[in-house]
Motif scaffolding. Structure first.
Motif, PDB file in Angstrom:
ATOM      1  N   GLU A 138       0.826  -1.210   0.000  1.00 36.44           N
ATOM      2  CA  GLU A 138       0.000   0.000   0.000  1.00 36.44           C
ATOM      3  C   GLU A 138       0.856   1.253   0.000  1.00 36.44           C
ATOM      4  OE1 GLU A 138      -3.284   2.452  -0.058  1.00 36.44           O
ATOM      5  OE2 GLU A 138      -3.094   0.302  -0.453  1.00 36.44           O
ATOM      6  N   GLN A 142       0.821   4.231  -2.725  1.00 33.05           N
ATOM      7  CA  GLN A 142       0.642   5.628  -2.350  1.00 33.05           C
ATOM      8  C   GLN A 142       1.816   6.481  -2.821  1.00 33.05           C
ATOM      9  OE1 GLN A 142      -1.981   7.000  -1.140  1.00 33.05           O
ATOM     10  NE2 GLN A 142      -3.178   5.181  -0.630  1.00 33.05           N
ATOM     11  N   TRP A 194     -11.272   4.919  -8.698  1.00 37.10           N
ATOM     12  CA  TRP A 194     -11.423   5.621  -7.428  1.00 37.10           C
ATOM     13  C   TRP A 194     -12.708   6.443  -7.427  1.00 37.10           C
ATOM     14  CZ3 TRP A 194     -11.849  10.783  -8.300  1.00 37.10           C
ATOM     15  CH2 TRP A 194     -11.204  11.312  -9.431  1.00 37.10           C
ATOM     16  N   ARG A 227      -9.069   5.863   1.680  1.00 39.57           N
ATOM     17  CA  ARG A 227      -7.640   6.003   1.418  1.00 39.57           C
ATOM     18  C   ARG A 227      -7.096   7.264   2.071  1.00 39.57           C
ATOM     19  NH1 ARG A 227      -7.077   5.051  -5.105  1.00 39.57           N
ATOM     20  NH2 ARG A 227      -6.927   2.775  -5.130  1.00 39.57           N
ATOM     21  N   THR A 228      -7.736   8.379   1.806  1.00 37.95           N
ATOM     22  CA  THR A 228      -7.293   9.667   2.341  1.00 37.95           C
ATOM     23  C   THR A 228      -8.505  10.496   2.745  1.00 37.95           C
ATOM     24  OG1 THR A 228      -7.258  10.654   0.126  1.00 37.95           O
ATOM     25  CG2 THR A 228      -5.186   9.751   0.948  1.00 37.95           C
ATOM     26  N   GLY A 249     -10.921   3.635  -2.949  1.00 39.88           N
ATOM     27  CA  GLY A 249     -10.560   2.884  -4.133  1.00 39.88           C
ATOM     28  C   GLY A 249     -11.772   2.150  -4.668  1.00 39.88           C
TER      29      GLY A 249
END
Length: 289
Positions: A138, A142, A194, A227-228, A249
């Motif tokens: 991961e 990233q 995404w 994810r963020t 995602g």
């Protein structure tokens, strides 16, 4: 030549380490675009955590025992971070200097007030090695995504394909979170790999609010971690509004499946919750940007 040199740079290697708390300042090397988590064996005074200048480090989340941050700009000679501890007479606060990593970057630093027994250290080390193996792929993903800055980079990295990005303003949703934290508008940006949900949030409480973890909860799909999470501005003052952006995602789930979007406060309380969020439903959502 400048673009070629940037691509040729070797990223720093990543490490986990343990630090025995002392009165001296601990230097923590961080890499731009890669989150770093500082964990403590004492409860933190969440509201009193302070970051110094320059403003090259973003605080992603602060919980009762950890601080997660990410370098995004110039750190100069170092950025000071002061983390006060509750019910900890020695030391009452941990002071960390965040510097730009050269060869090695910390992704997790565990601070302890006393040296643990050897068997405890071995067990914890085994746990960290297992977590490191699970996170390595991961982190590599990233890192590649962080390098893809701007539309050209998005296309080359595969983040935007022939389908482009579909933008919709969601209509059928409702607030389901803690009183005082409410959404006023929800937009969806969906690509092939995404989806980003942008929520306009209003803080009707008397305390500042910062987002921490976020996830989707679906009856069929279950829980999907974000994810963020980002917000502009970074701290939402009382009686003000801000835009929270949450990336996943996938996109996750099945067409037409409804989700609850949960954005937890950085202190682990006052979550923002929006129900009835549909990630993929062409019949329901037809409005343009």
């Amino acid at each position: 030549m400048a673009a070629w040199a940037a691509e040729a740079e070797t990223p720093p290697s990543l490490r986990f380490r343990r630090v025995l708390l002392t009165a001296k300042t601990e230097v923590v090397p961080v890499a731009r675009g890669i989150p770093t988590t500082l964990t403590f064996d004492a409860e933190l005074d969440v509201q009193a955590v302070k970051r110094g200048a320059p403003d090259g480090v973003r605080l992603l989340s602060i919980s009762e025992s950890s601080v997660t941050l990410m370098a995004e700009g110039d750190l100069g000679e170092g950025v000071a971070l002061r983390v006060p501890l509750l019910n900890a007479p020695t030391p009452p606060a941990v002071v960390v200097t965040l510097v730009a990593a050269e060869d090695v970057a910390d992704t997790q630093v565990m601070f302890f007030r006393s040296a643990p027994a050897p068997e405890g250290m071995h067990a914890r080390l085994a746990e960290l090695e297992a977590r490191g193996a699970a996170c390595e792929a991961e982190l590599a993903t990233q890192r590649e995504r962080a390098r893809a800055m701007g539309p050209a980079g998005w296309v080359l990295s595969g983040q935007v394909g022939e389908e482009g990005v579909a933008s919709d303003r969601l209509k059928q949703w409702s607030n389901a979170g803690t009183a005082g934290m409410s959404a006023t508008d929800v937009r969806r940006f969906r690509a092939h790999t995404w989806v980003v949900l942008e929520v306009e949030v209003e803080n009707e409480t008397g305390q500042p609010w910062r987002p921490g973890r976020a996830w989707l909860e679906g009856a069929s799909t279950g829980r999907v971690e974000a994810r963020t999470v980002a917000m502009a501005p970074e701290v939402l003052a009382p009686k003000k509004t801000a835009r929270v952006s949450v990336e996943f995602g996938g996109p996750p789930g099945k067409p037409g499946e409804g989700f609850a979007l949960v954005v937890e406060g950085a202190d682990g309380t006052r979550p923002l919750s929006v129900s009835g969020v549909v990630i993929e439903d062409k019949k329901q959502e037809k409005s343009g940007p």
